[in-house]
Design an enzyme around this catalytic site. Structure first.
Site, PDB file in Angstrom:
ATOM      1  N   HIS A   1       0.835  -1.198   0.000  1.00 16.78           N
ATOM      2  CA  HIS A   1       0.000   0.000   0.000  1.00 16.78           C
ATOM      3  C   HIS A   1       0.872   1.251   0.000  1.00 16.78           C
ATOM      4  O   HIS A   1       1.291   1.731   1.060  1.00 16.78           O
ATOM      5  CB  HIS A   1      -0.908   0.009   1.235  1.00 16.78           C
ATOM      6  CG  HIS A   1      -1.825  -1.179   1.320  1.00 16.78           C
ATOM      7  ND1 HIS A   1      -1.386  -2.424   1.686  1.00 16.78           N
ATOM      8  CD2 HIS A   1      -3.164  -1.290   1.078  1.00 16.78           C
ATOM      9  CE1 HIS A   1      -2.406  -3.263   1.677  1.00 16.78           C
ATOM     10  NE2 HIS A   1      -3.491  -2.607   1.305  1.00 16.78           N
TER      11      HIS A   1
ATOM     12  N   HIS B   1      -4.084   3.317  -3.577  1.00 19.42           N
ATOM     13  CA  HIS B   1      -4.224   2.840  -2.197  1.00 19.42           C
ATOM     14  C   HIS B   1      -3.453   1.549  -1.948  1.00 19.42           C
ATOM     15  O   HIS B   1      -2.633   1.485  -1.029  1.00 19.42           O
ATOM     16  CB  HIS B   1      -5.703   2.616  -1.859  1.00 19.42           C
ATOM     17  CG  HIS B   1      -5.919   1.900  -0.558  1.00 19.42           C
ATOM     18  ND1 HIS B   1      -5.962   2.552   0.655  1.00 19.42           N
ATOM     19  CD2 HIS B   1      -6.082   0.586  -0.266  1.00 19.42           C
ATOM     20  CE1 HIS B   1      -6.159   1.671   1.619  1.00 19.42           C
ATOM     21  NE2 HIS B   1      -6.231   0.474   1.082  1.00 19.42           N
TER      22      HIS B   1
END
Length: 656
Positions: free
Chosen positions: A20, A254
């Protein structure tokens, strides 16, 4: 300094092709403000007692933490960063305590990090009240937590943050990454809470609308938070994936690698010339916290030495408790508690036997920190000398309110901080609410003690919503969680002793509402309780074995007596903890569950678990449906927990 975080995060995720990058890139300036201006720590000694605590509640952004640890001087090398998310590396996918130096808790399940932070801040506050003296603030540190939208959407954040506000945990400072993005996209479609007003309603100090990419603004907000008498939430408006010219501000950044093309674009966009996993010397120098950390700890050490000279007993006690060591006299106190049970031979509910054990042990354990989720009068986790914790009033018993999950995760934070052995209680059927915190305690090997009472259909008239059926077996499925279901006062005291003495994992203590008879034992049998299962009643030439736990042990004993009257000799095994029993050596287990003898297990819960002990040729007296609303005696008869039914089961396995 911020771009160093961005580069390490995107390069490590790219190399792993997993991770991430968005959060680390978006929170980089926030991290610079905290770690370079406020965070008191010593990279050379990650366990320094008076260090500030830092928790990454939004743990999916773990590369932010790993970058910070590496850059500031912890024993986390560039090779460790290259091994991000690989087998047995120091840089797992989510931060894990005792794997990575400097990581305070294992995060991943969102919301539990901020819950752990509440527990740590509470520990700091209580230890300071107990041990600090005029001129000697030997316990004086902050707890900082990073958190995101996901943590705030999880219900546990409400449970723990509301309690933190009520208790006035002013050394808790949370920095909220308000980027408006989650995995599914822009959160405005499903998360429109007025977060500042929400936290103001909890009793927090809220600093809203801070530019999360302005280091000076974040620095000023943290400085202001330190002056508040309340816990503080700093709301930092950020752009997820900041620095990625084509992906920043969107959900695509993300949780996936940026790709070689976009990484090259980032380098150009932010002016980062260093190759992957290379760091300019001036950046290392700017981040290096080793000298400042050593100086901070040295200053504290000098203060603590003076404190120890003036208050030697207090200094020794604080040192002992932060090491997690038990008082030297604990075994003697525990033995006396068990001896008192043997002398009294009381026929009482094991929840009351538990309270008696707490009463006996608490004077010898100043680190005991009890509590209950609004059921103190039913769970019986208080004792005569305990003091209720209130805002501005230190105590050793916590009214957690109806917050089972929050209670359990706060307890984990308390253990992680050090200085206390927490226990908290609710009804067994509500262990479902706590379950993920139990799992995290087991994963982190924490000495958290979870007390569950009202353990079966024996609860009676309250009915199936409150009657546990599957709960005990389901908790036995959690690795490294020791579950104890004692049958009387002696086993209850022994179970408490085992839970307190265990230092490599959590325990559940599961107690009855209804009275249970005292069972006679020899001293050798009492010693064997700590092995999880033992022969309670033995006979010569046994033809079968009855295995039981908790309230069903008395039924096994009665059934064995009835069978003996018919000339059928049966051994009775009490197995208060299958988890502990399973760890015993083969010779011991063979002496308890002798091979070749048919077995029948008895427990007021689902039957499938017990076939690992009785085999397919054995039988289980249990309950594979939900309960009913009726008096306990009626229910036990209705569901087959009778001497007649157990006798029939034994005869059936003998005839097979």
């Amino acid at each position: 300094m911020a771009n160093a975080i961005r580069a390490l995060a995107m390069d490590a995720v790219q190399k792993a092709n997993s991770g991430h990058p968005g959060m680390p890139m978006g929170m980089a300036e926030i991290a610079v403000a905290l770690w370079s201006g406020h965070y008191s720590h010593n990279p050379a000694n990650p366990k320094w007692i008076n260090r500030d605590r830092f928790l990454l509640s939004n743990g999916h952004g773990s590369m932010l933490h790993y970058a910070l640890l590496h850059l500031s001087g912890y024993a986390l090398t560039m090779d460790d960063l290259r091994a991000f998310r690989q087998m047995h590396s120091k840089t797992p996918g989510h931060p894990e305590v005792d794997v990575t130096p400097g990581v305070e808790t294992t995060t991943g399940p969102l919301g539990q990090g901020i819950a752990n932070a509440v527990g740590m801040a509470l520990s700091e506050q209580l230890l300071a009240a107990e041990f600090n003296r005029p001129g000697f603030d030997v316990v004086d540190h902050y707890t900082y937590a990073f958190l995101g939208d996901g943590c705030l959407m999880e219900g546990i954040s409400h449970e723990v943050c509301a309690l933190a506000g009520t208790l006035g945990l002013n050394k808790l400072i949370a920095l909220y990454d308000d980027n408006g993005i989650s995995i599914d996209g822009k959160v405005e479609g499903w998360f429109t809470d007025d977060t500042p007003k929400r936290f103001e309603a909890y009793g927090w100090n809220v600093i809203a609308a801070v530019d999360g990419h302005d280091v000076a603004a974040v620095d000023a907000a943290i400085a202001a938070a330190k002056t508040s008498a309340k816990p503080t939430l700093i709301c930092c408006k950020t752009v997820i994936g900041k620095g990625s010219p084509n992906l920043q501000g969107g959900d695509k950044v993300h949780g996936a690698a940026l790709g070689d093309k976009e990484i090259a674009a980032v380098r150009e966009y932010i002016g980062w010339d260093a190759a992957p996993f290379e760091m300019p010397a001036d950046v290392y120098a700017a981040w290096d916290a080793k000298a400042a950390g050593a100086a901070a700890e040295a200053q504290w050490n000098a203060s603590f030495a003076a404190y120890a000279a003036a208050f030697p007993a207090e200094a020794g006690e604080l040192t002992r408790r932060m090491k997690g060591e038990l008082p030297a006299a604990f075994d003697e106190v525990l033995a006396a508690a068990i001896a008192a049970c043997v002398e009294k031979k009381e026929n009482i509910a094991t929840r009351k036997a538990s309270q008696n054990a707490i009463q006996a042990l608490a004077p010898a354990l100043p680190e005991f920190l009890g509590g209950s989720a609004d059921l103190t009068g039913s769970n019986l986790t208080n004792w005569k000398e305990c003091v209720a914790l209130r805002s501005g009033q230190p105590g050793n018993h916590i009214n957690y309110g109806v917050r089972e999950f929050g209670m359990s995760a706060i307890m984990n934070g308390i253990v992680l901080h050090g200085g206390y052995i927490p226990f908290g209680a609710t009804f067994l059927t509500f262990s479902d609410y706590s379950r993920n915190a139990l799992r995290m305690a087991a994963l982190m090997k924490l000495r958290s003690i979870f007390v569950f009472t009202h353990d079966s259909i024996g609860l009676g008239e309250d009915g199936p919503t409150h009657q546990s059926v599957e709960h005990i077996s389901s908790m036995r499925l959690i690795p490294n969680l020791d579950n104890w279901r004692p049958c009387d006062t002696v086993e209850s005291a022994a179970a408490w002793g085992a839970a307190v003495k265990r230092q490599d994992g959590p325990s559940t203590l599961i107690f009855s509402r209804q009275n249970l008879p005292y069972q006679e034992r020899s001293s050798a049998q009492i010693a064997d309780i700590s092995r999880g299962g033992y022969v309670l009643n033995d006979v010569a030439d046994a033809k079968a074995i009855l295995i039981a736990t908790g309230s069903e042990v008395e039924l096994a004993v009665a059934a064995a007596s009835a069978l003996a009257a018919e000339g059928i000799a049966v051994r009775v095994v009490s197995m208060p903890s299958t988890d502990v029993y399973d760890r015993q050596d083969a010779a011991y287990k063979a002496g308890v569950l002798a091979k070749g003898l048919p077995r029948v297990a008895i427990e007021a819960g689902v039957t499938s678990f017990w076939y690992k002990y009785v085999g397919l040729e054995g039988a289980v007296v249990g309950i594979d449906s939900f309960g009913e609303s009726a008096p306990a005696g009626v229910l036990f008869k209705h569901f087959g927990f009778t001497v007649e039914n157990v006798v029939a089961k034994v005869k059936s396995v003998l005839a097979a």
